[in-house]
Every structure is written in structure tokens, then in C-alpha cells.
Enzyme design. Structure first.
Site, PDB file in Angstrom:
ATOM      1  N   CYS A  42       7.592  -7.043  -6.098  1.00 49.10           N
ATOM      2  CA  CYS A  42       7.028  -5.722  -6.410  1.00 49.10           C
ATOM      3  C   CYS A  42       6.242  -5.749  -7.713  1.00 49.10           C
ATOM      4  CB  CYS A  42       8.154  -4.690  -6.480  1.00 49.10           C
ATOM      5  SG  CYS A  42       7.592  -3.098  -7.087  1.00 49.10           S
ATOM      6  N   CYS A  47       3.576  -4.484  -5.170  1.00 46.32           N
ATOM      7  CA  CYS A  47       3.260  -3.063  -5.373  1.00 46.32           C
ATOM      8  C   CYS A  47       2.494  -2.768  -6.665  1.00 46.32           C
ATOM      9  CB  CYS A  47       4.549  -2.237  -5.406  1.00 46.32           C
ATOM     10  SG  CYS A  47       5.807  -2.779  -4.254  1.00 46.32           S
ATOM     11  N   LYS A  50      -0.985  -4.550  -7.030  1.00 43.46           N
ATOM     12  CA  LYS A  50      -1.785  -3.997  -5.914  1.00 43.46           C
ATOM     13  C   LYS A  50      -2.277  -2.595  -6.251  1.00 43.46           C
ATOM     14  CE  LYS A  50       0.040  -1.397  -3.250  1.00 43.46           C
ATOM     15  NZ  LYS A  50       0.888  -1.609  -2.086  1.00 43.46           N
ATOM     16  N   TYR A 177       0.346  -3.415   6.595  1.00 43.66           N
ATOM     17  CA  TYR A 177       0.190  -2.792   5.275  1.00 43.66           C
ATOM     18  C   TYR A 177      -0.725  -3.640   4.380  1.00 43.66           C
ATOM     19  CZ  TYR A 177       4.680   0.006   5.134  1.00 43.66           C
ATOM     20  OH  TYR A 177       5.705   0.886   5.307  1.00 43.66           O
ATOM     21  N   GLU A 181      -4.445  -2.681   3.056  1.00 43.78           N
ATOM     22  CA  GLU A 181      -4.570  -2.295   1.643  1.00 43.78           C
ATOM     23  C   GLU A 181      -5.591  -3.179   0.928  1.00 43.78           C
ATOM     24  OE1 GLU A 181      -0.219  -0.270   0.809  1.00 43.78           O
ATOM     25  OE2 GLU A 181      -0.518  -2.325   0.127  1.00 43.78           O
ATOM     26  N   ARG A 198      -5.446  -8.672  15.735  1.00 44.41           N
ATOM     27  CA  ARG A 198      -5.277  -9.088  17.133  1.00 44.41           C
ATOM     28  C   ARG A 198      -4.985  -7.930  18.085  1.00 44.41           C
ATOM     29  NH1 ARG A 198       0.604 -12.245  16.849  1.00 44.41           N
ATOM     30  NH2 ARG A 198       1.825 -10.472  16.142  1.00 44.41           N
ATOM     31  N   GLY A 261       2.327 -11.112   7.896  1.00 38.71           N
ATOM     32  CA  GLY A 261       3.756 -10.875   7.830  1.00 38.71           C
ATOM     33  C   GLY A 261       4.458 -11.669   6.744  1.00 38.71           C
ATOM     34  N   THR A 310      10.551  -1.643  -1.852  1.00 40.92           N
ATOM     35  CA  THR A 310      11.240  -1.721  -3.150  1.00 40.92           C
ATOM     36  C   THR A 310      12.318  -0.637  -3.328  1.00 40.92           C
ATOM     37  OG1 THR A 310       9.269  -2.677  -4.113  1.00 40.92           O
ATOM     38  CG2 THR A 310      10.845  -1.707  -5.654  1.00 40.92           C
ATOM     39  N   ALA A 340       4.339   5.162   1.778  1.00 39.73           N
ATOM     40  CA  ALA A 340       2.886   5.335   1.691  1.00 39.73           C
ATOM     41  C   ALA A 340       2.216   3.999   1.896  1.00 39.73           C
ATOM     42  CB  ALA A 340       2.505   5.897   0.328  1.00 39.73           C
ATOM     43  N   HIS A 434      -3.011  27.310  -3.050  1.00 40.36           N
ATOM     44  CA  HIS A 434      -4.429  27.384  -2.710  1.00 40.36           C
ATOM     45  C   HIS A 434      -5.316  27.214  -3.945  1.00 40.36           C
ATOM     46  CE1 HIS A 434      -7.810  28.535  -0.240  1.00 40.36           C
ATOM     47  NE2 HIS A 434      -8.191  29.388  -1.177  1.00 40.36           N
ATOM     48  N   GLU A 439      -2.033  22.414   1.404  1.00 41.47           N
ATOM     49  CA  GLU A 439      -1.634  23.731   1.915  1.00 41.47           C
ATOM     50  C   GLU A 439      -1.653  23.764   3.444  1.00 41.47           C
ATOM     51  OE1 GLU A 439      -4.381  27.126   1.266  1.00 41.47           O
ATOM     52  OE2 GLU A 439      -5.747  25.667   0.404  1.00 41.47           O
TER      53      GLU A 439
HETATM   54  P1  NDP Z   1       3.335  -6.482   8.569  1.00 41.23           P
HETATM   55  O1  NDP Z   1       4.490  -6.977   9.347  1.00 41.23           O
HETATM   56  O2  NDP Z   1       3.237  -5.055   8.204  1.00 41.23           O
HETATM   57  O3  NDP Z   1       1.983  -6.870   9.323  1.00 41.23           O
HETATM   58  C1  NDP Z   1       1.730  -8.162   9.755  1.00 41.23           C
HETATM   59  C2  NDP Z   1       0.402  -8.140  10.491  1.00 41.23           C
HETATM   60  O4  NDP Z   1       0.063  -9.468  10.870  1.00 41.23           O
HETATM   61  C3  NDP Z   1       0.465  -7.327  11.761  1.00 41.23           C
HETATM   62  O5  NDP Z   1      -0.758  -6.683  11.920  1.00 41.23           O
HETATM   63  C4  NDP Z   1       0.694  -8.390  12.827  1.00 41.23           C
HETATM   64  O6  NDP Z   1       0.169  -8.047  14.081  1.00 41.23           O
HETATM   65  C5  NDP Z   1      -0.125  -9.512  12.267  1.00 41.23           C
HETATM   66  N1  NDP Z   1       0.349 -10.807  12.729  1.00 41.23           N
HETATM   67  C6  NDP Z   1       1.606 -11.293  12.739  1.00 41.23           C
HETATM   68  N2  NDP Z   1       1.651 -12.539  13.243  1.00 41.23           N
HETATM   69  C7  NDP Z   1       0.365 -12.862  13.553  1.00 41.23           C
HETATM   70  C8  NDP Z   1      -0.228 -13.994  14.129  1.00 41.23           C
HETATM   71  N3  NDP Z   1       0.489 -15.071  14.483  1.00 41.23           N
HETATM   72  N4  NDP Z   1      -1.573 -13.987  14.322  1.00 41.23           N
HETATM   73  C9  NDP Z   1      -2.297 -12.897  13.979  1.00 41.23           C
HETATM   74  N5  NDP Z   1      -1.777 -11.784  13.461  1.00 41.23           N
HETATM   75  C10 NDP Z   1      -0.455 -11.762  13.228  1.00 41.23           C
HETATM   76  O7  NDP Z   1       3.292  -7.439   7.319  1.00 41.23           O
HETATM   77  P2  NDP Z   1       2.557  -7.359   5.947  1.00 41.23           P
HETATM   78  O8  NDP Z   1       2.440  -8.786   5.557  1.00 41.23           O
HETATM   79  O9  NDP Z   1       1.330  -6.528   5.988  1.00 41.23           O
HETATM   80  O10 NDP Z   1       3.604  -6.596   5.037  1.00 41.23           O
HETATM   81  C11 NDP Z   1       4.956  -7.043   4.973  1.00 41.23           C
HETATM   82  C12 NDP Z   1       5.871  -5.941   4.588  1.00 41.23           C
HETATM   83  O11 NDP Z   1       5.715  -5.657   3.216  1.00 41.23           O
HETATM   84  C13 NDP Z   1       5.609  -4.604   5.281  1.00 41.23           C
HETATM   85  O12 NDP Z   1       6.230  -4.529   6.524  1.00 41.23           O
HETATM   86  C14 NDP Z   1       6.181  -3.628   4.316  1.00 41.23           C
HETATM   87  O13 NDP Z   1       7.545  -3.478   4.566  1.00 41.23           O
HETATM   88  C15 NDP Z   1       5.965  -4.286   2.969  1.00 41.23           C
HETATM   89  N6  NDP Z   1       4.836  -3.682   2.266  1.00 41.23           N
HETATM   90  C16 NDP Z   1       4.856  -2.367   1.932  1.00 41.23           C
HETATM   91  C17 NDP Z   1       3.801  -1.781   1.274  1.00 41.23           C
HETATM   92  C18 NDP Z   1       3.834  -0.336   0.939  1.00 41.23           C
HETATM   93  O14 NDP Z   1       4.899   0.244   0.957  1.00 41.23           O
HETATM   94  N7  NDP Z   1       2.702   0.293   0.646  1.00 41.23           N
HETATM   95  C19 NDP Z   1       2.624  -2.551   0.904  1.00 41.23           C
HETATM   96  C20 NDP Z   1       2.681  -3.915   1.323  1.00 41.23           C
HETATM   97  C21 NDP Z   1       3.746  -4.442   1.976  1.00 41.23           C
HETATM   98  P3  NDP Z   1       1.021  -7.166  15.142  1.00 41.23           P
HETATM   99  O15 NDP Z   1       0.951  -5.757  14.653  1.00 41.23           O
HETATM  100  O16 NDP Z   1       0.264  -7.365  16.409  1.00 41.23           O
HETATM  101  O17 NDP Z   1       2.394  -7.739  15.169  1.00 41.23           O
END
Ligand code: NDP
Length: 451
Positions: A42, A47, A50, A177, A181, A198, A261, A310, A340, A434, A439
Site C-alpha cells: 500500500c 495505493c 498510485k 483495478y 487505474e 481479454r 492479477g 488495505t 473505490a 444543492h 444530491e
Molecule cells: P485483478 O484481479 O483485479 O485483475 C486482473 C486482470 O488481469 C483481469 O482483468 C483479468 O482478466 C486479467 N487477467 C488475469 N489473467 C490473465 C491472463 N492470463 N491473460 C490476460 N489477462 C489476464 O488484479 P489487479 O492486478 O488489477 O489487482 C489486484 C488486486 O489489488 C485487486 O483485486 C484489488 O483487490 C487490489 N487493488 C485495489 C485497488 C483499489 O482499491 N483502488 C487498486 C489496485 C489494486 P479477467 O477479468 O478476464 O479474469
């Protein structure tokens, strides 16, 4: 048996530091080991940096809005090295705060990697060994990339804060996410951003109308978003990396980032040898009190892959200390967590999406999408959206989804009402503030649809 410590925490991120501090404040003898920087994902590579980059990236739009409001201003250029050095100075300061929290509360910190020797013994990379009545694993997670040819040429989110110079162009692969972002951030900072995802729509799992608006606005703001597209292979090329994609296009980008991911940091720690059960993704399996299959070992935060946020890790830390040190068994409530996504525009959300809610029970949908006053006056076409999912039977708000500048701030407050079980009529009885965007959340009188 006499132990060296009452608690040994492995991992100095938000969850681990909170647990160590609160347990020590209650009189426990506590140690913590961190192999990298204090503050964890974080603070150091998530976070906090970022969000600072989000702020930096929003100035070009503010500048053109200022002109539309009559100000004589010129954006000039963005000086990445200036921003980067301030950013890292701030991260150093925050790391110092985390270290200091531990020190001032009497926690022994060890700058070393820790592994488990047995259910009550931690071994450090320095060779030192300590026994503890309880061990808390709070080691977080790390970004993962799929196994495909040339993937070693792609960066991850960890690298986004360390560019020597901002790239001219970037391909971001992923639709979660982190991908969305950083697409917004880098686009705002003047990088040509292409994003491949994808699936059929970004931000899978969130309300589809909200995802649709975020995606539309991202495209409007200049992000070249390709849905139903994945990277097949990458090779180094003149000027960057050549990327062959499933849409038939092969193109060179200066930089490629995969946000596909994250996975738990649970390997090579002696967890399984100590009897700690891991799940399919390597997550530590815990009960509602964050206790693992070994009674003296607990785990919190992303390493348990419950809700990877977090504030949730911090809640889990507090629940752990209440349960183990204060004799007050406290399960962690993972229901109705507001969150968010700092896309541009932001999305703030709590509860069920329309799609998930109508699988469960009949619902009324209230949705309003409009051009907010400030952007509209400035001649921007950006739209915002406020949406409520209401149970026909109980009248309770089952989901609230906001896409708007400041949606993160709004959902924090709306989240209190939703968590308290507010009904649509409670929202209706609340007088509008307002003129604001928010609102609309209390003035939507007629359901858009019932399903
Ligand atoms: P996410 O799990 O949110 O997203 C992963 C993305 O990668 C998805 O779009 C997924 O597609 C894609 N993906 C996964 N495997 C493959 C693959 N083999 N080939 C192509 N695409 C693939 O992970 P993030 O890394 O974005 O974030 C991780 C976590 O961190 C979040 O889940 C969240 O909990 C936390 N986070 C929170 C934030 C916030 O609160 N603002 C900010 C950043 C992170 P598909 O959807 O098709 O599975």
C-alpha cells in the site's frame, strides 16, 4: 513453555504493522520481521504512490477547465523527474513513520526475511531464531504475469514508480483495478496508452452499467482500449517491444505493463512443512478469526486472498488482536465493503451489482447519468452516474454505484447508510445538498427498471 515473544509478525505492511502496534500497546512482547521496505504494498508500491500519481495526472484537465472558467493559464510540460523525486521522498517519509510506530511502541523490528521453523519458531535470514506463542503471517502478495513467450519484457505495477523518463507509449494488458487505474494515470501524464483486455468489458465483477461508463470515458479521454484482445507473444524491437496480439495486430510499444492479477506471498516460507494449509492459489487458508490450520499461527491481509484491500487487512489485524490478546473473539465482517477504483472518472461502489442482485431477488433499479455542472460549463462531454439497487421486498439498498469525480469520497459516506441497512425511503427522506453531483442519490424518484 517460555517463549521469546508473545507475538512474532512476519511482514511490515499495513496489516502486520497494525497488529504488532496494537498488541504491543496492550502489553504483549512483540517482534516483527520485514525483508523489504516497511509500509508494504500500500505505502511503497500501491495505493499511496498510485494516488499521488492520480493527482499529478489530473492537472491537464483542470488546466483546460480553468481556461474555460476565464483563467489565463498554460499547462506547460510535466516534469517527471521533479515529481518522481518528491514522490520517493514522501514514500521515504512514510516508511520512516511506519518504522517509528514500531519502535515507539516497543516492537523489536528485524530487517530480514523470516521463515517458519515450526509452529512456534521463526528463523531469520540472518540466522537468528526466535520462539513466539503466536505467529502472524502478513506477507501480502505480488503481481503475476501469465506464462507466454517474451513476457519477461513486460513490467508490472511495481515498476510504474521508477521510470527514468516517462515512456512515449505503453501497452497495458489487463482489465482489473490496476490496469485501468494506470491507463488513466499515464494517459493524463501524456503517455500514449493502449490497453488490451481479454474479456468483453473491463472491471469484471463490478456493476456492468458502471463499468460501461468508465470504459466509455476512458476511451473519450484518449485511451486506445481494445476489448476481447490478449497478448500472444512479445519480442524486443527497435524502439521498444513488439507485441503480437489475438486481434491480429502486431505493434511496437516503448513499454509494456502487465496487470494480470496478484498472488499471495506464501512460497518458500516453511508454511506447509509447519502444517499450515494453503489453497489452490497459494493463499493461506484461515477461519473467520484469521486462524490457520496450526492453532498458534494466524494470517491476515492479501496472503489470505479474502478481500485484498488495505483497510480490510487492517480490520483483520484488529480482529486478530482482539481475539488473541484481549480475550474477545472478533470475527472479521467482510460483508458490504465500500471500495473505490481510481480510474478517471473514479468509481465508488458498495454492495451488489444489478446483475448479481437480480439473481437473488426482485429489485428496483434507480439510475441517473448526467453531465455535471463544472465539466459541462467547461465544455466537457464527460458524464457521471449514480445508481441504486433496491430490494423490492425489504426496500433496503442492496448496492450503490457511483461513477464521478470524487466517487471514492462519496461512497465512503453513502457506505455508512448502506451498511446500516438504509432503505430507499431513508434515502428519499434525506434532503438534497444543492448544487452537488451527489444530491442525485437522494432525488431519484422513479425506478429506471424493475427486474
Ligand atoms: P485483478 O484481479 O483485479 O485483475 C486482473 C486482470 O488481469 C483481469 O482483468 C483479468 O482478466 C486479467 N487477467 C488475469 N489473467 C490473465 C491472463 N492470463 N491473460 C490476460 N489477462 C489476464 O488484479 P489487479 O492486478 O488489477 O489487482 C489486484 C488486486 O489489488 C485487486 O483485486 C484489488 O483487490 C487490489 N487493488 C485495489 C485497488 C483499489 O482499491 N483502488 C487498486 C489496485 C489494486 P479477467 O477479468 O478476464 O479474469
Amino acid at each position: 513453555m517460555k517463549f521469546d515473544y508473545d507475538l512474532f509478525v512476519i511482514g511490515g505492511g499495513s496489516g502486520g504493522v497494525r497488529a504488532a502496534r496494537v498488541a504491543a500497546q496492550g502489553g504483549a512482547r512483540v517482534a516483527l520481521a520485514e525483508e523489504d521496505r516497511y509500509g508494504g504494498t500500500c505505502v511503497i508500491r500501491g495505493c499511496v504512490p498510485k494516488k499521488l500519481m492520480v493527482f499529478a495526472s489530473e492537472f491537464p484537465d483542470m488546466m483546460s477547465d480553468a481556461q474555460a472558467f476565464g483563467w489565463t493559464v498554460h499547462a506547460g510540460g510535466f516534469d517527471w523527474p521533479v515529481f518522481k523525486s518528491k514522490l520517493h521522498a514522501e514514500l521515504d517519509r512514510l516508511e520512516g513513520v511506519y518504522r517509528n510506530i514500531l519502535k515507539s511502541n516497543g516492537v523489536d523490528s528485524h530487517d530480514a526475511r523470516a521463515t517458519l521453523a515450526d509452529a512456534h519458531t521463526v528463523e531469520l535470514s540472518t540466522g537468528a531464531r526466535f520462539t513466539a506463542k503466536h505467529i502472524l503471517v502478513a506477507t501480502g502478495g505480488h503481481p503475476v504475469k501469465p506464462d507466454l513467450p517474451g513476457v519477461e519484457h513486460a513490467l508490472t505495477s511495481n515498476d510504474m514508480f521508477h521510470f527514468e523518463a516517462l515512456p512515449k507509449s505503453i501497452l497495458i494488458n489487463g482489465g482489473g483495478y490496476i490496469a485501468c487505474e494506470f491507463a488513466g494515470i499515464l494517459n493524463g501524464l501524456g503517455v500514449e496508452v493502449t490497453q488490451y483486455y481479454r474479456g468483453a468489458q473491463i472491471l469484471r465483477g463490478f456493476d456492468s452499467e458502471a463499468r460501461g461508463l468508465v470504459s466509455e470515458e476512458m476511451i473519450q479521454s484518449g485511451i486506445d482500449l481494445h476489448l476481447g484482445t490478449n497478448v500472444l507473444e512479445m519480442t524486443p524491437a527497435k524502439g521498444g517491444t513488439s507485441v503480437k496480439a489475438s486481434n491480429g495486430i502486431t505493434k511496437t510499444f516503448e513499454t509494456v505493463m502487465f496487470a494480470t492479477g496478484r498472488a499471495p506471498n506464501s512460497s518458500d516460507m516453511g508454511l506447509e512443512a509447519a502444517g499450515v494449509k494453503l489453497g489452490r492459489k497459494g493463499e493461506i487458508v484461515v477461519d473467520e478469526y484469521s486462524q490457520t490450520s496450526v492453532p498458534s499461527i494466524y494470517a491476515i491481509g492479501d496472503v489470505t486472498d479474502r478481500v485484498n484491500l488495505t483497510p480490510v487487512a487492517i480490520r483483520e489485524a484488529m480482529g486478530f488482536v482482539e481475539t488473541v490478546f484481549n480475550g474477545n473473539p472478533t470475527p472479521v465482517d467482510h460483508h458490504l465493503i465500500p471500495t473505490a477504483i481510481f480510474t478517471q472518472p473514479e468509481m465508488g461502489t458498495i454492495g451488489l451489482s444489478e446483475e448479481d442482485a437480480r439473481e437473488i431477488e426482485p429489485v428496483e433499479i434507480y439510475c441517473s447519468s448526467f453531465k455535471p455542472m463544472q465539466q459541462s460549463f467547461a465544455g466537457r462531454s464527460a458524464r457521471v452516474m449514480m445508481k441504486l439497487i433496491v430490494s423490492v421486498a425489504s426496500r433496503k439498498i442492496l448496492g450503490c454505484h457511483i461513477v464521478a469525480p470524487g466517487a471514492g469520497e462519496m461512497i465512503q459516506l453513502a457506505g455508512i447508510a448502506v451498511k446500516m441497512g438504509a432503505t430507499k425511503e431513508d434515502f428519499d427522506r434525506t434532503v438534497a445538498v444543492h448544487p452537488t453531483m451527489a444530491e442525485e442519490i437522494v432525488t431519484m424518484k422513479t425506478p429506471t427498471r424493475v427486474s
